[in-house]
Design an enzyme around this catalytic site. Structure first.
Site, PDB file in Angstrom:
ATOM      1  N   ALA A  65     -29.509   1.035 -36.431  1.00 12.84           N
ATOM      2  CA  ALA A  65     -28.478   0.308 -37.164  1.00 12.84           C
ATOM      3  C   ALA A  65     -27.159   0.616 -36.466  1.00 12.84           C
ATOM      4  O   ALA A  65     -27.025   1.649 -35.798  1.00 12.84           O
ATOM      5  CB  ALA A  65     -28.450   0.775 -38.611  1.00 12.84           C
ATOM      6  N   GLY A 108     -33.080   2.346 -37.164  1.00  8.72           N
ATOM      7  CA  GLY A 108     -33.385   0.999 -37.651  1.00  8.72           C
ATOM      8  C   GLY A 108     -34.167   0.182 -36.623  1.00  8.72           C
ATOM      9  O   GLY A 108     -34.887  -0.748 -37.000  1.00  8.72           O
ATOM     10  N   GLU A 111     -37.670   1.122 -37.185  1.00 11.16           N
ATOM     11  CA  GLU A 111     -38.057   0.541 -38.479  1.00 11.16           C
ATOM     12  C   GLU A 111     -38.260  -0.973 -38.378  1.00 11.16           C
ATOM     13  O   GLU A 111     -39.161  -1.528 -39.004  1.00 11.16           O
ATOM     14  CB  GLU A 111     -36.992   0.890 -39.525  1.00 11.16           C
ATOM     15  CG  GLU A 111     -36.959   2.392 -39.804  1.00 11.16           C
ATOM     16  CD  GLU A 111     -35.738   2.822 -40.597  1.00 11.16           C
ATOM     17  OE1 GLU A 111     -34.607   2.565 -40.138  1.00 11.16           O
ATOM     18  OE2 GLU A 111     -35.914   3.411 -41.668  1.00 11.16           O
ATOM     19  N   GLU A 131     -31.864   9.550 -37.594  1.00 15.41           N
ATOM     20  CA  GLU A 131     -30.825   9.480 -38.628  1.00 15.41           C
ATOM     21  C   GLU A 131     -30.336  10.853 -39.057  1.00 15.41           C
ATOM     22  O   GLU A 131     -29.168  11.047 -39.396  1.00 15.41           O
ATOM     23  CB  GLU A 131     -31.355   8.716 -39.867  1.00 15.41           C
ATOM     24  CG  GLU A 131     -31.514   7.220 -39.655  1.00 15.41           C
ATOM     25  CD  GLU A 131     -32.860   6.793 -39.093  1.00 15.41           C
ATOM     26  OE1 GLU A 131     -33.615   7.648 -38.572  1.00 15.41           O
ATOM     27  OE2 GLU A 131     -33.163   5.592 -39.181  1.00 15.41           O
TER      28      GLU A 131
HETATM   29  C1  HXC Z   1     -23.710   1.390 -32.397  1.00 19.27           C
HETATM   30  C2  HXC Z   1     -24.535   2.044 -30.354  1.00 19.27           C
HETATM   31  C3  HXC Z   1     -25.739   2.508 -30.962  1.00 19.27           C
HETATM   32  C4  HXC Z   1     -25.871   2.367 -32.379  1.00 19.27           C
HETATM   33  C5  HXC Z   1     -25.863   2.864 -28.837  1.00 19.27           C
HETATM   34  N1  HXC Z   1     -24.668   2.292 -29.050  1.00 19.27           N
HETATM   35  N2  HXC Z   1     -26.539   3.013 -29.991  1.00 19.27           N
HETATM   36  N3  HXC Z   1     -23.552   1.498 -31.067  1.00 19.27           N
HETATM   37  N4  HXC Z   1     -24.832   1.821 -33.048  1.00 19.27           N
HETATM   38  N5  HXC Z   1     -26.959   2.745 -33.023  1.00 19.27           N
HETATM   39  C6  HXC Z   1     -23.644   1.967 -28.062  1.00 19.27           C
HETATM   40  C7  HXC Z   1     -22.926   3.199 -27.564  1.00 19.27           C
HETATM   41  O1  HXC Z   1     -21.917   3.582 -28.463  1.00 19.27           O
HETATM   42  C8  HXC Z   1     -22.378   2.700 -26.233  1.00 19.27           C
HETATM   43  O2  HXC Z   1     -21.240   1.904 -26.496  1.00 19.27           O
HETATM   44  C9  HXC Z   1     -23.484   1.756 -25.753  1.00 19.27           C
HETATM   45  O3  HXC Z   1     -24.229   1.399 -26.902  1.00 19.27           O
HETATM   46  C10 HXC Z   1     -24.392   2.420 -24.745  1.00 19.27           C
HETATM   47  O4  HXC Z   1     -24.906   3.607 -25.331  1.00 19.27           O
HETATM   48  P1  HXC Z   1     -24.844   5.029 -24.592  1.00 19.27           P
HETATM   49  O5  HXC Z   1     -24.930   6.060 -25.638  1.00 19.27           O
HETATM   50  O6  HXC Z   1     -23.678   5.086 -23.664  1.00 19.27           O
HETATM   51  O7  HXC Z   1     -26.193   4.951 -23.728  1.00 19.27           O
HETATM   52  P2  HXC Z   1     -27.102   6.172 -23.244  1.00 19.27           P
HETATM   53  O8  HXC Z   1     -26.243   7.305 -22.783  1.00 19.27           O
HETATM   54  O9  HXC Z   1     -28.082   5.569 -22.293  1.00 19.27           O
HETATM   55  O10 HXC Z   1     -27.863   6.690 -24.547  1.00 19.27           O
HETATM   56  C11 HXC Z   1     -28.809   5.866 -25.209  1.00 19.27           C
HETATM   57  C12 HXC Z   1     -29.123   6.427 -26.644  1.00 19.27           C
HETATM   58  C13 HXC Z   1     -27.809   6.648 -27.396  1.00 19.27           C
HETATM   59  C14 HXC Z   1     -29.884   7.746 -26.507  1.00 19.27           C
HETATM   60  C15 HXC Z   1     -30.026   5.400 -27.321  1.00 19.27           C
HETATM   61  O11 HXC Z   1     -27.024   5.440 -27.314  1.00 19.27           O
HETATM   62  C16 HXC Z   1     -27.999   6.981 -28.842  1.00 19.27           C
HETATM   63  O12 HXC Z   1     -28.337   8.106 -29.173  1.00 19.27           O
HETATM   64  N6  HXC Z   1     -27.739   6.012 -29.726  1.00 19.27           N
HETATM   65  C17 HXC Z   1     -27.779   6.209 -31.149  1.00 19.27           C
HETATM   66  C18 HXC Z   1     -29.199   6.307 -31.616  1.00 19.27           C
HETATM   67  C19 HXC Z   1     -29.253   6.538 -33.126  1.00 19.27           C
HETATM   68  O13 HXC Z   1     -28.765   7.555 -33.621  1.00 19.27           O
HETATM   69  N7  HXC Z   1     -29.831   5.598 -33.836  1.00 19.27           N
HETATM   70  C20 HXC Z   1     -29.965   5.683 -35.247  1.00 19.27           C
HETATM   71  C21 HXC Z   1     -28.824   4.969 -35.847  1.00 19.27           C
HETATM   72  S1  HXC Z   1     -28.825   5.226 -37.578  1.00 19.27           S
HETATM   73  P3  HXC Z   1     -19.824   2.176 -25.711  1.00 19.27           P
HETATM   74  O14 HXC Z   1     -18.892   1.209 -26.374  1.00 19.27           O
HETATM   75  O15 HXC Z   1     -19.501   3.602 -25.913  1.00 19.27           O
HETATM   76  O16 HXC Z   1     -20.172   1.847 -24.297  1.00 19.27           O
HETATM   77  C22 HXC Z   1     -29.858   4.112 -38.152  1.00 19.27           C
HETATM   78  C23 HXC Z   1     -29.874   4.123 -39.639  1.00 19.27           C
HETATM   79  C24 HXC Z   1     -31.060   3.450 -40.120  1.00 19.27           C
HETATM   80  O17 HXC Z   1     -30.508   3.389 -37.489  1.00 19.27           O
HETATM   81  C25 HXC Z   1     -30.998   3.540 -41.566  1.00 19.27           C
HETATM   82  C26 HXC Z   1     -31.480   2.330 -42.050  1.00 19.27           C
HETATM   83  C27 HXC Z   1     -31.164   1.253 -41.087  1.00 19.27           C
END
Ligand code: HXC
Length: 257
Positions: A65, A108, A111, A131
């Site tokens: 998400a 998400g 999911e 999360e």
């Molecule tokens: C918003 C996101 C994002 C996310 C990545 N980006 N994931 N933006 N929401 N979930 C953005 C980053 O901010 C960055 O933007 C760009 O995408 C590239 O990501 P990087 O981190 O620079 O890439 P990398 O170093 O290759 O790392 C990849 C990654 C990492 C390991 C997947 O991006 C990451 O850990 N993302 C978050 C994963 C996460 O925690 N997901 C769960 C979300 S919570 P900029 O502008 O900086 O270039 C969730 C809640 C669910 O899903 C609950 C119900 C839905």
């Protein structure tokens, strides 16, 4: 219809939706949800479409998400708006939906893949529910669907530590149906979907619905439900055609009758 966050195509009898927010690794925001539901609804209504494939990019199916969209939200905001509740509608699609997953399927994103009927993964796929690292928990079915898919031990491990599992571990655990080479992912998913779309539509819809029942009702209820659906298919012309074709050693020509 013009979409901002997804690409929509049809390949014969298969609808293909590609998540397309490369700058955010396909993070799922409210626009993605709205557009995805609209695209799925159009495929549901289109008689020419028999199955759907949902995919992302090579680097990410979806990295979760959208954290930037969620960051400012308060408890009253998420409760009164039933934040993320709309994603349940994906599970209500009656036509089969295959998730073709390459790269990250996190939070998400994982999911969403689990909301589909089965997952075909590329060798590069990585699944996880991170999360907990953000001070929240899965909210689109991660604690429920993942547990049903992989069992308590691995679900607890993934949800409590936030670690990722690779495609091989995901397949071993039962989350993934098959693993294919990265450069063949969409092709393989489209081939599987085309195969499904060529079967009798009624049998496909009832097969999907019956397997889905296994997650909702007791075994006795599920068995009764399955048997009645099985019996009802003898009322179709396609059952006659399918069995006649077998006996006559030819390919069936299903007409959805
Ligand atoms: C918003 C996101 C994002 C996310 C990545 N980006 N994931 N933006 N929401 N979930 C953005 C980053 O901010 C960055 O933007 C760009 O995408 C590239 O990501 P990087 O981190 O620079 O890439 P990398 O170093 O290759 O790392 C990849 C990654 C990492 C390991 C997947 O991006 C990451 O850990 N993302 C978050 C994963 C996460 O925690 N997901 C769960 C979300 S919570 P900029 O502008 O900086 O270039 C969730 C809640 C669910 O899903 C609950 C119900 C839905």
């Amino acid at each position: 219809m013009a979409y901002e966050t997804i690409l929509v195509e049809t390949h014969g009898a298969v609808g293909l939706v590609t998540l397309n927010r490369p700058q955010a690794l396909n993070a799922l925001n409210s626009t993605v949800l709205k557009e995805l539901l609209a695209a799925f609804a159009a495929f549901e209504a289109d008689e020419a479409v028999g199955a759907i494939v949902l995919t992302g990019s090579e680097k990410a199916f979806a990295a979760g998400a959208d954290i930037k969209e969620m960051q400012p939200l308060s408890f009253p905001d998420v409760v009164t708006g039933d934040f993320l509740g709309g994603w349940d509608e994906v599970a209500g699609i009656r036509k089969p939906v295959i998730a073709a997953v390459s790269g990250y399927a996190l939070g998400g994103g994982c999911e969403l893949a689990m909301l589909c009927d089965f997952i075909i993964a590329s060798e590069t796929a990585k699944f996880g529910q991170p999360e907990i690292t953000l001070g929240i928990i899965p909210g689109m079915g991660g604690t429920q669907r993942l547990t049903r898919a992989v069992g308590k031990a691995k679900a607890m491990d993934l949800v409590l530590t936030g670690r990722m599992m690779d495609a091989a571990e995901a397949e071993r655990s039962g989350l993934v149906a098959r693993i294919v080479p990265a450069d063949k992912l969409v092709e393989e998913a489209l081939t599987a979907a085309a195969k499904i779309a060529a079967f009798s539509r009624a049998s496909v819809l009832l097969a999907k619905e019956s397997v889905g029942r296994a997650f909702e009702v007791t075994l006795a209820e599920g068995l009764r439900y399955e048997r009645r659906q099985f019996q009802s298919l003898f009322a179709t012309e396609d059952q006659k055609e399918g069995m006649a074709a077998f006996v006559e050693k030819r390919k069936p020509a299903f007409r959805n009758r």
